[in-house]
Write a protein that holds these residues in place. Structure first.
Motif, PDB file in Angstrom:
ATOM      1  N   PRO A 177       0.808  -1.234   0.000  1.00  0.00           N
ATOM      2  CA  PRO A 177       0.000   0.000   0.000  1.00  0.00           C
ATOM      3  C   PRO A 177       0.835   1.275   0.000  1.00  0.00           C
ATOM      4  CG  PRO A 177      -0.936  -1.596   1.513  1.00  0.00           C
ATOM      5  CD  PRO A 177       0.366  -2.176   1.036  1.00  0.00           C
ATOM      6  N   ILE A 178       2.007   1.216   0.606  1.00  0.00           N
ATOM      7  CA  ILE A 178       2.848   2.414   0.707  1.00  0.00           C
ATOM      8  C   ILE A 178       3.362   2.865  -0.654  1.00  0.00           C
ATOM      9  CG2 ILE A 178       5.178   1.408   1.014  1.00  0.00           C
ATOM     10  CD1 ILE A 178       5.464   3.273   3.453  1.00  0.00           C
ATOM     11  N   PHE A 179       3.429   1.937  -1.621  1.00  0.00           N
ATOM     12  CA  PHE A 179       3.920   2.271  -2.958  1.00  0.00           C
ATOM     13  C   PHE A 179       2.975   3.237  -3.676  1.00  0.00           C
ATOM     14  CE2 PHE A 179       4.718   1.519  -7.509  1.00  0.00           C
ATOM     15  CZ  PHE A 179       6.092   1.659  -7.556  1.00  0.00           C
ATOM     16  N   GLU A 180       1.711   3.246  -3.269  1.00  0.00           N
ATOM     17  CA  GLU A 180       0.717   4.117  -3.899  1.00  0.00           C
ATOM     18  C   GLU A 180       1.003   5.598  -3.666  1.00  0.00           C
ATOM     19  OE1 GLU A 180      -3.129   2.888  -2.638  1.00  0.00           O
ATOM     20  OE2 GLU A 180      -2.941   0.870  -3.468  1.00  0.00           O
ATOM     21  N   LYS A 181       1.868   5.892  -2.701  1.00  0.00           N
ATOM     22  CA  LYS A 181       2.237   7.292  -2.444  1.00  0.00           C
ATOM     23  C   LYS A 181       3.117   7.853  -3.564  1.00  0.00           C
ATOM     24  CE  LYS A 181       2.027   6.910   2.611  1.00  0.00           C
ATOM     25  NZ  LYS A 181       0.876   7.837   2.743  1.00  0.00           N
ATOM     26  N   ILE A 182       3.711   6.953  -4.359  1.00  0.00           N
ATOM     27  CA  ILE A 182       4.566   7.389  -5.464  1.00  0.00           C
ATOM     28  C   ILE A 182       3.683   7.549  -6.695  1.00  0.00           C
ATOM     29  CG2 ILE A 182       6.608   6.854  -6.840  1.00  0.00           C
ATOM     30  CD1 ILE A 182       7.491   4.978  -4.565  1.00  0.00           C
ATOM     31  N   LYS A 183       3.351   8.780  -7.020  1.00  0.00           N
ATOM     32  CA  LYS A 183       2.400   9.056  -8.106  1.00  0.00           C
ATOM     33  C   LYS A 183       3.111   9.641  -9.318  1.00  0.00           C
ATOM     34  CE  LYS A 183      -1.286   9.934  -4.751  1.00  0.00           C
ATOM     35  NZ  LYS A 183      -1.889   8.608  -4.967  1.00  0.00           N
ATOM     36  N   LYS A 184       2.659   9.227 -10.472  1.00  0.00           N
ATOM     37  CA  LYS A 184       3.314   9.666 -11.709  1.00  0.00           C
ATOM     38  C   LYS A 184       3.237  11.180 -11.901  1.00  0.00           C
ATOM     39  CE  LYS A 184      -0.472   8.999 -15.069  1.00  0.00           C
ATOM     40  NZ  LYS A 184      -1.560   8.864 -14.127  1.00  0.00           N
ATOM     41  N   GLU A 185       2.196  11.811 -11.375  1.00  0.00           N
ATOM     42  CA  GLU A 185       2.043  13.259 -11.542  1.00  0.00           C
ATOM     43  C   GLU A 185       3.202  14.038 -10.921  1.00  0.00           C
ATOM     44  OE1 GLU A 185      -0.288  11.280 -10.291  1.00  0.00           O
ATOM     45  OE2 GLU A 185      -1.724  11.207 -11.948  1.00  0.00           O
ATOM     46  N   ASP A 186       3.835  13.445  -9.901  1.00  0.00           N
ATOM     47  CA  ASP A 186       4.942  14.126  -9.231  1.00  0.00           C
ATOM     48  C   ASP A 186       6.257  13.989 -10.005  1.00  0.00           C
ATOM     49  OD1 ASP A 186       3.328  14.917  -7.099  1.00  0.00           O
ATOM     50  OD2 ASP A 186       3.630  13.006  -6.062  1.00  0.00           O
ATOM     51  N   PHE A 187       6.275  13.087 -10.993  1.00  0.00           N
ATOM     52  CA  PHE A 187       7.542  12.802 -11.676  1.00  0.00           C
ATOM     53  C   PHE A 187       7.513  13.061 -13.182  1.00  0.00           C
ATOM     54  CE2 PHE A 187       7.609  10.354  -7.780  1.00  0.00           C
ATOM     55  CZ  PHE A 187       8.887  10.613  -7.303  1.00  0.00           C
ATOM     56  N   LEU A 188       6.378  12.808 -13.836  1.00  0.00           N
ATOM     57  CA  LEU A 188       6.311  13.030 -15.279  1.00  0.00           C
ATOM     58  C   LEU A 188       6.603  14.494 -15.591  1.00  0.00           C
ATOM     59  CD1 LEU A 188       3.344  11.101 -16.924  1.00  0.00           C
ATOM     60  CD2 LEU A 188       5.793  10.740 -17.193  1.00  0.00           C
ATOM     61  N   SER A 189       7.581  14.723 -16.443  1.00  0.00           N
ATOM     62  CA  SER A 189       7.959  16.098 -16.747  1.00  0.00           C
ATOM     63  C   SER A 189       8.453  16.206 -18.182  1.00  0.00           C
ATOM     64  CB  SER A 189       9.044  16.574 -15.780  1.00  0.00           C
ATOM     65  OG  SER A 189      10.298  16.013 -16.131  1.00  0.00           O
ATOM     66  N   LYS A 190       8.813  17.396 -18.558  1.00  0.00           N
ATOM     67  CA  LYS A 190       9.315  17.627 -19.913  1.00  0.00           C
ATOM     68  C   LYS A 190      10.695  17.010 -20.134  1.00  0.00           C
ATOM     69  CE  LYS A 190       6.548  21.765 -20.772  1.00  0.00           C
ATOM     70  NZ  LYS A 190       6.522  23.201 -21.132  1.00  0.00           N
TER      71      LYS A 190
END
Length: 352
Positions: free
Chosen positions: A96-109
């Motif tokens: 469950p703790i892995f769900e804290k890592i969200k793509k929105e925080d990392f996907l970038s240009k």
């Protein structure tokens, strides 16, 4: 720490099938790649025994420690950022703790360059591998004598040819350094003296002999040291490749005779298409909807130059796509550091 020890430790927080099987591009002979994420036990993390990554011998199975995983995510590493949107059918375990890592925080240009650069590395590999395919190296290793030359009347002659023409017994040849002439030697011949020959078996340099001052050289011999060193490197690289190559993939590449590694070219376009989708839709599409097109590349239905042109066109399109993209310029490291701390702290507290 081995993979077996890691699995017993309870430190894994994510594990998934990746690679071709996750992309939906697998065939009957495809390997099963596994990637995962783990959090080192507290005592080990705070010691000098930090481990950032654990692989099996073939690198088909790889697990990344939280810090290294997040670091690579923040750089928009293509191989790892796709773990944030793996098909559910491929996920073997997710804490469950892995769900804290969200793509929105990392996907970038940053994805424009990381995906495109990786894609064009695959193009280079596609031709690089072919050099080995179409230029095999004989299993019987050449010797020092194969790189020795003797000055003839107007040109250099391979020493072995010189020896045959003059009916020389190789064991009766002797060499002495020739002053002021690099890699050049006076060549002596006498069947009644105990000379050492040109080179000992499996040696990497010529062999010198003790020669009486009264002896007269029959020729000047040159040892092409650079040529021999280059050959040895090529020999070693080729036969290491033969030992480790995927036989099914090799047979596929030589069967189509298109002068490139089709699998590398397939991944070139997978990466470029993923980069395009990320820029346009802020989405990581691991399971490929362009499967048929990608498999047609893998089946070598295109010429190499045509594929390179198509790849260049997509790469140029990425500039405009990312210029107008709503993606963040780059991940926020302050927020990422807080995220790492939060995840690790919560994991350790729950382990107590």
């Amino acid at each position: 720490m081995t993979i077996e020890e890691l699995k017993k430790s309870g430190s894994i927080i994510f594990e998934s099938i990746s690679g071709s099987r996750a992309y939906g591009l697998d065939t009957a002979t495809s390997d099963t790649d596994i990637r995962g994420v783990f959090i080192l036990p507290k005592e080990q993390f705070y010691s000098l025994n930090y481990i950032g990554q654990i692989n099996n011998e073939t690198n088909d199975i790889s697990y990344y420690e939280l810090n290294k995983f997040i670091e690579l995510l923040s750089k928009n590493n293509p191989n790892l950022i796709e773990l944030l949107n793996e098909p559910k059918s491929c996920i073997l375990y997710q804490h469950p703790i892995f769900e804290k890592i969200k793509k929105e925080d990392f996907l970038s240009k940053l994805c424009k360059n990381t995906f495109a650069n990786y894609a064009f590395t695959q193009i280079k590999k596609a031709r690089g591998l072919n050099k080995k395919i179409v230029n095999p190296v004989d299993k019987e290793r050449k010797s020092v004598e194969d790189f020795c030359y003797v000055r003839g009347e107007k040109q250099s002659v391979l020493f072995k040819e010189f020896a045959i023409k003059n009916k020389l017994n190789l064991n009766s040849c002797g060499l002495v350094n020739l002053a002021h002439m690099k890699d050049c030697y006076n060549l002596f011949y006498n069947e009644n003296l105990n000379y050492n020959g040109i080179a000992r078996k499996n040696a990497n340099e010529v062999c010198l002999s003790s020669v009486p001052k009264t002896e007269i050289p029959i020729a000047v011999l040159y040892f092409n040291v650079d040529g021999y060193s280059t050959y040895c490197k090529k020999y070693r690289e080729y036969w290491n490749w033969v030992e480790k190559r995927n036989e099914e993939r090799y047979k596929s590449n030589i069967s189509h005779s298109k002068n490139y590694d089709a699998k590398n070219m397939m991944h070139t376009f997978r990466l470029l298409h993923m980069a395009k989708e990320i820029g346009l839709n802020n989405e990581i599409n691991v399971r490929r909807k362009d499967r048929e097109f990608l498999l047609s590349i893998k089946n070598a239905e295109f010429e190499y130059n045509d594929l390179v042109s198509k790849a260049e066109k997509i790469k140029n399109e990425l500039d405009e796509i990312y210029k107008n993209s709503s993606l963040i310029d780059r991940p926020n490291f302050k927020n990422i550091n807080k995220l790492i701390y939060k995840i690790r702290n919560q994991f350790y507290n729950n382990m107590v």
